[in-house]
Scaffold this motif. Sequence first.
Motif, PDB file in Angstrom:
ATOM      1  N   GLN A  64     104.868  35.979 -48.631  1.00 26.18           N
ATOM      2  CA  GLN A  64     104.022  35.960 -47.402  1.00 26.18           C
ATOM      3  C   GLN A  64     103.377  34.163 -47.033  1.00 26.18           C
ATOM      4  O   GLN A  64     104.194  33.496 -48.036  1.00 26.18           O
TER       5      GLN A  64
ATOM      6  N   ASP B  71     104.252  40.500 -41.328  1.00 28.34           N
ATOM      7  CA  ASP B  71     103.280  42.053 -41.103  1.00 28.34           C
ATOM      8  C   ASP B  71     102.549  42.555 -41.982  1.00 28.34           C
ATOM      9  O   ASP B  71     102.537  43.879 -42.084  1.00 28.34           O
ATOM     10  N   VAL B  72     101.785  42.139 -42.732  1.00 29.39           N
ATOM     11  CA  VAL B  72     101.121  42.871 -43.542  1.00 29.39           C
ATOM     12  C   VAL B  72      99.356  42.459 -43.510  1.00 29.39           C
ATOM     13  O   VAL B  72      99.742  41.240 -43.197  1.00 29.39           O
ATOM     14  N   GLN B  73      98.648  42.673 -44.037  1.00 29.99           N
ATOM     15  CA  GLN B  73      96.822  42.695 -44.169  1.00 29.99           C
ATOM     16  C   GLN B  73      96.993  40.886 -44.405  1.00 29.99           C
ATOM     17  O   GLN B  73      97.320  40.778 -45.380  1.00 29.99           O
TER      18      GLN B  73
ATOM     19  N   ALA C   4      95.033  38.091 -45.966  1.00 29.73           N
ATOM     20  CA  ALA C   4      93.433  37.913 -47.107  1.00 29.73           C
ATOM     21  C   ALA C   4      92.558  36.745 -46.435  1.00 29.73           C
ATOM     22  O   ALA C   4      92.848  36.275 -46.704  1.00 29.73           O
TER      23      ALA C   4
ATOM     24  N   LEU D 126      90.664  36.419 -36.518  1.00 29.74           N
ATOM     25  CA  LEU D 126      91.411  37.958 -36.872  1.00 29.74           C
ATOM     26  C   LEU D 126      90.430  38.649 -35.999  1.00 29.74           C
ATOM     27  O   LEU D 126      89.176  38.856 -36.139  1.00 29.74           O
TER      28      LEU D 126
ATOM     29  N   HIS E  12      90.843  42.082 -35.491  1.00 33.96           N
ATOM     30  CA  HIS E  12      90.951  43.083 -36.102  1.00 33.96           C
ATOM     31  C   HIS E  12      90.049  43.300 -37.185  1.00 33.96           C
ATOM     32  O   HIS E  12      90.276  44.272 -38.008  1.00 33.96           O
TER      33      HIS E  12
ATOM     34  N   ARG F  94      88.885  43.220 -40.626  1.00 32.92           N
ATOM     35  CA  ARG F  94      89.668  42.889 -41.808  1.00 32.92           C
ATOM     36  C   ARG F  94      90.829  43.512 -41.875  1.00 32.92           C
ATOM     37  O   ARG F  94      92.283  43.497 -42.580  1.00 32.92           O
ATOM     38  N   ALA F  95      91.509  44.160 -40.829  1.00 28.38           N
ATOM     39  CA  ALA F  95      92.338  45.476 -40.762  1.00 28.38           C
ATOM     40  C   ALA F  95      94.112  43.643 -39.937  1.00 28.38           C
ATOM     41  O   ALA F  95      94.887  44.906 -39.464  1.00 28.38           O
ATOM     42  N   THR F  96      93.306  43.293 -39.878  1.00 27.43           N
ATOM     43  CA  THR F  96      93.672  42.618 -38.917  1.00 27.43           C
ATOM     44  C   THR F  96      95.532  41.971 -39.704  1.00 27.43           C
ATOM     45  O   THR F  96      95.463  42.013 -40.831  1.00 27.43           O
ATOM     46  N   LEU F  97      96.884  41.406 -38.684  1.00 26.31           N
ATOM     47  CA  LEU F  97      97.917  41.137 -40.373  1.00 26.31           C
ATOM     48  C   LEU F  97      97.954  39.692 -39.566  1.00 26.31           C
ATOM     49  O   LEU F  97      97.357  39.055 -38.836  1.00 26.31           O
TER      50      LEU F  97
END
Length: 143
Positions: free
Chosen positions: A6, A30-32, A34, A62, A64, A66-69
């Motif tokens: 990442q 393409d992961v959340q 943090a 962000l 979206h 917490r769901a933002t990639l």
Amino acid sequence: MCAIHQPNLFPRLSTLAKPYAADRWIVLDDVQFARRDYQHRTRLASLEDPGRQQWLTLPTHLPHGRATLISQARLVDPRRSRRTVELLVRQYYRRSRHWGAVREVRRAYSQSPDCQPEAAPTGRSWLVDAGDVSASRGTASPP
């Protein structure tokens, strides 16, 4: 061999060594995203006193929540963030014997088209062929 990592604001040397040891380098974006990780922040340590550290955090939007990639996260103010990084890195490391080389790399990078605030990732992972240091956009696929 394939290496996946990442993105970090200032990756560690072990992370920077991965592309050279691998045939393929995949930046996993393409992961959340943090907030408490090193994707938009890092610790700067004084050369004279490594125990004296300061967080460098870049304000990030962000869209979206917490769901933002990672690939969807955006700097709130790219020009201000660039200036903040330049000032703090210079303040902490300009006395380093390697500052001349760092300054040249920073200057070359800041003049590249990919560094312009208008340049934005499309949301797919970077695949880098470490052999000829070429990059392409795409998603990872099994061999």
